[in-house]
Design a protein around this motif. Structure first.
Motif, PDB file in Angstrom:
ATOM      1  N   ARG A  96       0.828  -1.197   0.036  1.00 23.86           N
ATOM      2  CA  ARG A  96       0.181  -0.142  -0.035  1.00 23.86           C
ATOM      3  C   ARG A  96       0.815   1.238  -0.020  1.00 23.86           C
ATOM      4  O   ARG A  96       0.306   2.500  -0.392  1.00 23.86           O
ATOM      5  CB  ARG A  96      -0.794   0.235   1.221  1.00 23.86           C
ATOM      6  N   GLY A  97       2.075   1.201   0.560  1.00 25.92           N
ATOM      7  CA  GLY A  97       2.994   2.205   0.527  1.00 25.92           C
ATOM      8  C   GLY A  97       3.763   2.526  -0.754  1.00 25.92           C
ATOM      9  O   GLY A  97       4.600   3.469  -0.734  1.00 25.92           O
ATOM     10  N   ALA A  98       3.471   1.878  -1.696  1.00 27.37           N
ATOM     11  CA  ALA A  98       4.130   1.805  -2.939  1.00 27.37           C
ATOM     12  C   ALA A  98       4.219   3.474  -3.512  1.00 27.37           C
ATOM     13  O   ALA A  98       5.237   3.933  -3.966  1.00 27.37           O
ATOM     14  CB  ALA A  98       3.695   0.803  -4.192  1.00 27.37           C
ATOM     15  N   PRO A  99       3.113   4.087  -3.466  1.00 30.17           N
ATOM     16  CA  PRO A  99       3.241   5.419  -3.981  1.00 30.17           C
ATOM     17  C   PRO A  99       4.080   6.417  -3.262  1.00 30.17           C
ATOM     18  O   PRO A  99       4.730   7.098  -3.684  1.00 30.17           O
ATOM     19  CB  PRO A  99       1.516   6.002  -3.753  1.00 30.17           C
ATOM     20  N   LEU A 100       4.035   6.009  -1.882  1.00 35.31           N
ATOM     21  CA  LEU A 100       5.111   6.833  -0.890  1.00 35.31           C
ATOM     22  C   LEU A 100       6.690   6.661  -1.526  1.00 35.31           C
ATOM     23  O   LEU A 100       7.415   7.394  -1.364  1.00 35.31           O
ATOM     24  CB  LEU A 100       4.852   6.690   0.425  1.00 35.31           C
ATOM     25  N   LEU A 101       6.605   5.150  -1.759  1.00 31.65           N
ATOM     26  CA  LEU A 101       8.325   4.834  -1.955  1.00 31.65           C
ATOM     27  C   LEU A 101       8.741   5.229  -3.453  1.00 31.65           C
ATOM     28  O   LEU A 101       9.897   5.820  -3.720  1.00 31.65           O
ATOM     29  CB  LEU A 101       8.242   3.095  -2.031  1.00 31.65           C
ATOM     30  N   TYR A 102       7.806   5.293  -4.419  1.00 36.99           N
ATOM     31  CA  TYR A 102       8.183   5.663  -5.861  1.00 36.99           C
ATOM     32  C   TYR A 102       7.777   7.133  -6.088  1.00 36.99           C
ATOM     33  O   TYR A 102       8.154   7.468  -7.298  1.00 36.99           O
ATOM     34  CB  TYR A 102       7.378   4.797  -6.686  1.00 36.99           C
ATOM     35  N   GLY A 103       7.341   7.898  -5.107  1.00 33.47           N
ATOM     36  CA  GLY A 103       7.083   9.434  -5.743  1.00 33.47           C
ATOM     37  C   GLY A 103       5.715   9.520  -5.784  1.00 33.47           C
ATOM     38  O   GLY A 103       4.987   9.058  -6.540  1.00 33.47           O
ATOM     39  N   HIS A 104       5.280  10.392  -4.976  1.00 32.02           N
ATOM     40  CA  HIS A 104       3.664  10.558  -4.798  1.00 32.02           C
ATOM     41  C   HIS A 104       3.503  12.123  -4.888  1.00 32.02           C
ATOM     42  O   HIS A 104       3.932  12.853  -4.044  1.00 32.02           O
ATOM     43  CB  HIS A 104       3.130  10.033  -3.547  1.00 32.02           C
ATOM     44  N   ARG A 105       2.716  12.489  -6.068  1.00 27.80           N
ATOM     45  CA  ARG A 105       2.575  14.046  -6.056  1.00 27.80           C
ATOM     46  C   ARG A 105       3.389  15.000  -6.246  1.00 27.80           C
ATOM     47  O   ARG A 105       3.540  15.992  -5.440  1.00 27.80           O
ATOM     48  CB  ARG A 105       1.408  14.146  -5.065  1.00 27.80           C
ATOM     49  N   GLY A 106       4.442  14.652  -6.990  1.00 29.00           N
ATOM     50  CA  GLY A 106       5.594  15.255  -7.174  1.00 29.00           C
ATOM     51  C   GLY A 106       6.692  15.171  -6.096  1.00 29.00           C
ATOM     52  O   GLY A 106       7.925  15.629  -6.315  1.00 29.00           O
ATOM     53  N   ALA A 107       6.532  14.369  -5.047  1.00 28.95           N
ATOM     54  CA  ALA A 107       7.778  13.984  -3.930  1.00 28.95           C
ATOM     55  C   ALA A 107       8.614  13.187  -4.768  1.00 28.95           C
ATOM     56  O   ALA A 107       8.295  12.398  -5.493  1.00 28.95           O
ATOM     57  CB  ALA A 107       7.135  13.418  -2.708  1.00 28.95           C
ATOM     58  N   PRO A 108       9.906  13.364  -4.509  1.00 26.29           N
ATOM     59  CA  PRO A 108      11.200  12.564  -4.958  1.00 26.29           C
ATOM     60  C   PRO A 108      10.797  10.971  -4.621  1.00 26.29           C
ATOM     61  O   PRO A 108      10.456  10.748  -3.224  1.00 26.29           O
ATOM     62  CB  PRO A 108      12.486  12.901  -4.432  1.00 26.29           C
ATOM     63  N   ALA A 109      11.339  10.050  -5.307  1.00 29.36           N
ATOM     64  CA  ALA A 109      11.312   8.674  -4.937  1.00 29.36           C
ATOM     65  C   ALA A 109      12.303   8.342  -4.039  1.00 29.36           C
ATOM     66  O   ALA A 109      13.291   9.020  -4.035  1.00 29.36           O
ATOM     67  CB  ALA A 109      11.493   7.825  -6.329  1.00 29.36           C
TER      68      ALA A 109
END
Length: 898
Positions: free
Chosen positions: A824-837
């Motif tokens: 479930r945390g994949a978006p946080l790991l790979y970069g979410h809403r412009g955040a760096p991966a």
């Protein structure tokens, strides 16, 4: 017993399916070793000793039968009755150098039967456990059998000719037992031997039934009737103490009095008579048994198992329904069930006889039929792994169906199922999903790995299609039998009643499939085909006035557009007729699967004949959607690369094992490693914990904080309570964050000591880690499945969020990647809403190192890295816990019988 748990006696199969006994020799075996060498031809002796000296023979016999020689080891192979030595392998070296000389001899009568290969497989595991890094075999260049054995092992052998002698060097300092080349070669040899050993079971030339008495309603008589009704092509006999014939079949009192030794004896006598009968069968030379009888005591079970092994027999059961082979060349129905397996293409293995009857009935009804059926019962010998090996080699079997309640060797099951699944689907019901056995789990990681999760990891990695119910199993089997696999998850739903189409679309989405819009071009073409008022988006409502021919044209147009990967037809009879009949007049199989939902049908699924094949017709939308979703999952698994286990050359297996041994010597019952030893063990595998110090009083904590503060964020430090009985620090309020200055550190220590009391032995002081995504990575040892790696979102919310993925070790690169990508945390790991991966490669590297550590140190039963903080510039292990317990691992891939 060595660190892999290899027992002193191992029963295994030679290449021709003959059972042999492998064990370390003792002084009592000296005469047997001598006798084997004395039967060898002068040429064989010359190839072994570079001469025919009897002195060398005597020295070898003395050496290999001398136990407990440091840096040395030996195994002998004996005939299954233990009466004759047929092979000897040994390694001799200096324990300090890590190099040992390998030597092998096999009795002339046993050449070409795989004995040498089998001995070397086992001695490689022994030598590695004995800290041997390199095996060296010197052989004459024209000793082709020995050179071929070494070449075919799958080991990285380096050959060089030195002074007329071929010097063969086998490095063992790498991860030899888990390299793909070695395991593939080993699995190929095992499959050939296994199938050869099962021929007397599933292709017998003669069968005898024990227990077919005078009562017509007995189990034995039912077995005899079914054997006769199937028109078994071989010789049939009965074992009966007094009768000369039973139901027209000749009867004999004991196996040794039969006119010919039967390949197979089916046993249905009372439990107290089974051990003696099995022993009599073995003495007579019977090759295989099916034991129907239940209710054996432990002592009776032990006697049966001992007889089976000593006489080299294979056995199905006890406590089973029997076996069947529908090949017309054999026509065997050695079951007592009322359902007769129809000849077909599904291999079926179950533990429960009732489940076997239900599955057989459904497969018969659908026209899929059965190739080979086995009710395995209590699985004293033949297991699901054996059945998979048989089906892999059986060209009549196109689908494997298993309903197993336990796995004797799940690691091997995973490899075999993966190999079979590349060409034939493997289906199972995920039975026994209770989490009761994990209620007392002590750490976050162990608590996350319920039986359901663990089995899910096994099935997912092995490519096994695991469903929840028998009904779903039959539904998936029908689809896989009749239709091609979908290339993707996009589905077109076409119905002649709007409500039915909506239900079908919802069911598809609920099952993880997609129901996309077609686009204006396709919708316009459908609009031209259909009457006014039809809905041409997806799902399509053709209206009730459309006939079957128009429906078929809609299907073909949608498939031709290439926008979807499958078509689901939701059909209801109308006043104008039943369009299903018209649909079945068209082609059964197109390039992509087509299935029908017809709610008015009584059966959950039918396979109805159409042009060129059959079409699956389901009674409800959920069942159809679940079947299609499983077909999609199989398609994706089939095309996925197999992945590789990365090489880790900077790990120190010896140091980690020594740390484990030292701790368990001090704490025989095991426990949680103290912080220093925990960090050291992780460090041996290249996993670095954030800088830390251990403090036992407030002033020591202040001093440590001053030392570590410069490496933290803004000079901030953290205090964490430590005690051997504190598992979750947050449960006891054992963490103090964002401490700045001596007074804050001193006050935090005092408060922790007051609140936690005697449970707190010390505190761990660390610099405050930079913020990032908090993760958990860990290992747990499942008693059935072995080590599993756990990954998910971490921190104090790890149990609340329950975002945990698991994979069996050893992790491949694809396994590690999927743990991250599927979380479930994949978006946080790979970069979410412009955040760096974040540094996902670093996270995957830690997972691989944990996997290797768990495989190499079987005493590691739990490990938690929580939190593991991932940032764009790296990964930090903030907190770590390791629990050790006294236990032996077991090389799961070595060839051995139960």
């Amino acid at each position: 017993m060595n660190e892999f748990g290899t027992p002193h006696e191992v029963w295994a199969l030679a290449a021709d399916g003959e059972t042999v006994l492998l064990r370390p020799p003792g002084p009592e075996d000296r005469d047997g070793v001598l006798a084997m060498h004395h039967t060898m031809s002068p040429e064989s002796l010359y190839l072994r000793f570079f001469g025919a000296s009897q002195t060398s023979v005597r020295e070898t016999a003395d050496r290999v039968t001398t136990p407990d020689r440091a840096g040395c080891g030996a195994l002998i192979a004996l005939t299954h009755d233990g009466g004759e030595v047929v092979g000897v392998v040994e390694y001799n070296g200096d324990p300090d150098s890590g190099e040992a000389e390998l030597a092998l001899a096999v009795a002339d009568a046993w050449h070409g039967r795989g004995i040498g290969t089998l001995l070397i497989e086992h001695v490689v595991t022994m030598a590695r456990a004995d800290k041997v890094h390199t095996l060296v075999a010197d052989t004459l260049p024209w000793n082709r059998p020995m050179l071929r054995v070494l070449e075919d092992m799958g080991l990285p052998v380096r050959n060089r000719l030195v002074a007329g002698v071929m010097n063969c060097v086998i490095p063992l300092d790498g991860d030899i037992p888990s390299t793909e080349r070695y395991l593939t070669a080993l699995a190929r040899r095992e499959a050939l031997a296994d199938v050869a050993s099962l021929v007397p079971l599933f292709a017998p030339r003669s069968v005898a039934v024990a227990g077919a008495g005078r009562r017509a309603d007995s189990v034995g008589r039912a077995l005899l009737r079914n054997l006769k009704a199937a028109h078994f092509t071989g010789t049939l006999a009965v074992l009966h103490p007094t009768a000369t014939e039973v139901d027209g079949v000749p009867a004999f009192p004991t196996p040794d009095l039969l006119p010919e030794v039967p390949d197979l004896v089916v046993v249905a006598v009372p439990a107290d008579r089974v051990p003696d009968l099995v022993e009599d069968c073995g003495r007579a030379g019977v090759r295989a048994l099916v034991v129907i009888t239940s209710g054996a005591t432990p002592e009776q079970a032990a006697r049966v198992h001992d007889s089976v092994r000593r006489h080299g027999m294979r056995m199905v059961g006890p406590n089973c329904l029997g076996i069947a082979q529908t090949d017309p060349a054999t026509a065997l129905n050695a079951t007592f069930g009322w359902v007769v397996p129809a000849a077909g293409s599904a291999g079926v293995a179950v533990q429960s006889g009732g489940v076997g009857i239900a599955l057989t009935e459904q497969l018969n009804r659908l026209g899929i039929g059965v190739s080979t059926f086995a009710s395995l019962g209590d699985k004293y010998d033949v297991s699901g792994n054996d059945m998979l090996q048989w089906w892999q080699a059986d060209t009549r079997t196109t689908m494997a169906i298993l309903h197993l309640e336990s796995f004797g060797n799940p690691r091997k099951f995973s490899r075999i199922a993966r190999a079979v699944g590349r060409t034939k689907p493997v289906l199972t019901v995920d039975a026994g999903r209770s989490a009761a056995g994990r209620r007392a789990a002590g750490s976050h990681t162990a608590a996350a790995v319920t039986p359901t999760v663990a089995r899910g990891a096994l099935f997912r990695q092995a490519g096994v299609t695991a469903v929840q119910t028998l009904g779903d199993l039959v539904a998936v089997a029908a689809l896989l039998h009749s239709q091609p696999l979908p290339d993707g998850a996009s589905v077109a739903v076409i119905g002649n009643a709007g409500g039915a189409g909506v239900l079908a679309a919802d069911a598809c989405v609920d099952a993880g499939l997609a129901v996309p819009r077609f686009g204006p071009d396709v919708e316009a073409e459908l609009g031209a085909l259909l009457p006014a008022g039809a809905a041409c988006a997806n799902p399509v409502d053709t209206t009730a006035t459309v006939d079957g021919e128009t429906l078929r044209r809609c299907v073909d147009r949608v498939l031709a557009a290439g926008h979807v990967d499958a078509v689901v037809l939701a059909l209801a009879p109308t006043a104008l007729g039943d369009p299903l009949g018209d649909i079945l007049e068209g082609p059964a199989v197109r390039a992509r699967p087509v299935l029908v939902i017809a709610p008015e049908r009584a059966a959950a699924v039918d396979l109805l004949p159409a042009v060129g094949g059959t079409v699956p017709v389901y009674g409800d939308a959920r069942t159809a959607a679940v079947a299609l979703a499983h077909a999609y999952e199989r398609a994706m698994w089939s095309t996925r690369p197999r992945g590789t286990v990365p090489a880790l050359n900077d790990v120190d297996r010896g140091a980690a094992r020594s740390l484990a041994a030292e701790f368990l010597l001090r704490e025989p019952d095991g426990g949680w490693l103290p912080p220093r030893e925990c960090a050291r063990m992780l460090g041996t595998y290249g996993i670095r914990v954030s800088p830390w110090r251990q403090a036992f009083d407030a002033e020591e904590a202040v001093a440590m904080a001053r030392e570590l503060a410069p490496s933290g964020v803004d000079g901030v430090v953290v205090l964490k309570a430590y005690g051997p009985h504190i598992v979750h620090k947050s449960d006891v309020g054992g963490v103090r964050l964002r401490l700045v200055g001596d007074d804050a550190v001193r006050a935090a220590f005092t408060d922790l000591a007051h609140r936690i009391g005697a449970l707190m032995e010390s505190v761990v002081v660390q610099p405050m880690a930079a913020p990032g995504v908090e993760l958990i990575a860990g290992v747990t040892q499942d008693e059935v499945l072995g080590p599993l790696v756990v990954f998910g979102l971490g921190g104090v919310t790890t149990d609340v969020l329950a975002d945990h993925g698991t994979r069996l070790t050893p992790l491949t690169d694809l396994d590690a990647h999927s743990l991250l990508a599927d979380s479930r945390g994949a978006p946080l790991l790979y970069g979410h809403r412009g955040a760096p991966a974040t540094d996902t490669a670093g996270v995957e590297d830690i997972l691989h190192r944990l996997s290797r550590l768990a495989d190499d140190v079987p005493q590691l039963v739990e490990a938690d890295l929580n939190p593991l903080v991932a940032r764009p510039d790296g990964v930090t292990v903030v907190d770590a816990r390791i629990r050790l317990a006294p236990r032996h691992g077991r090389d799961p891939y070595l060839r051995r019988l139960r």
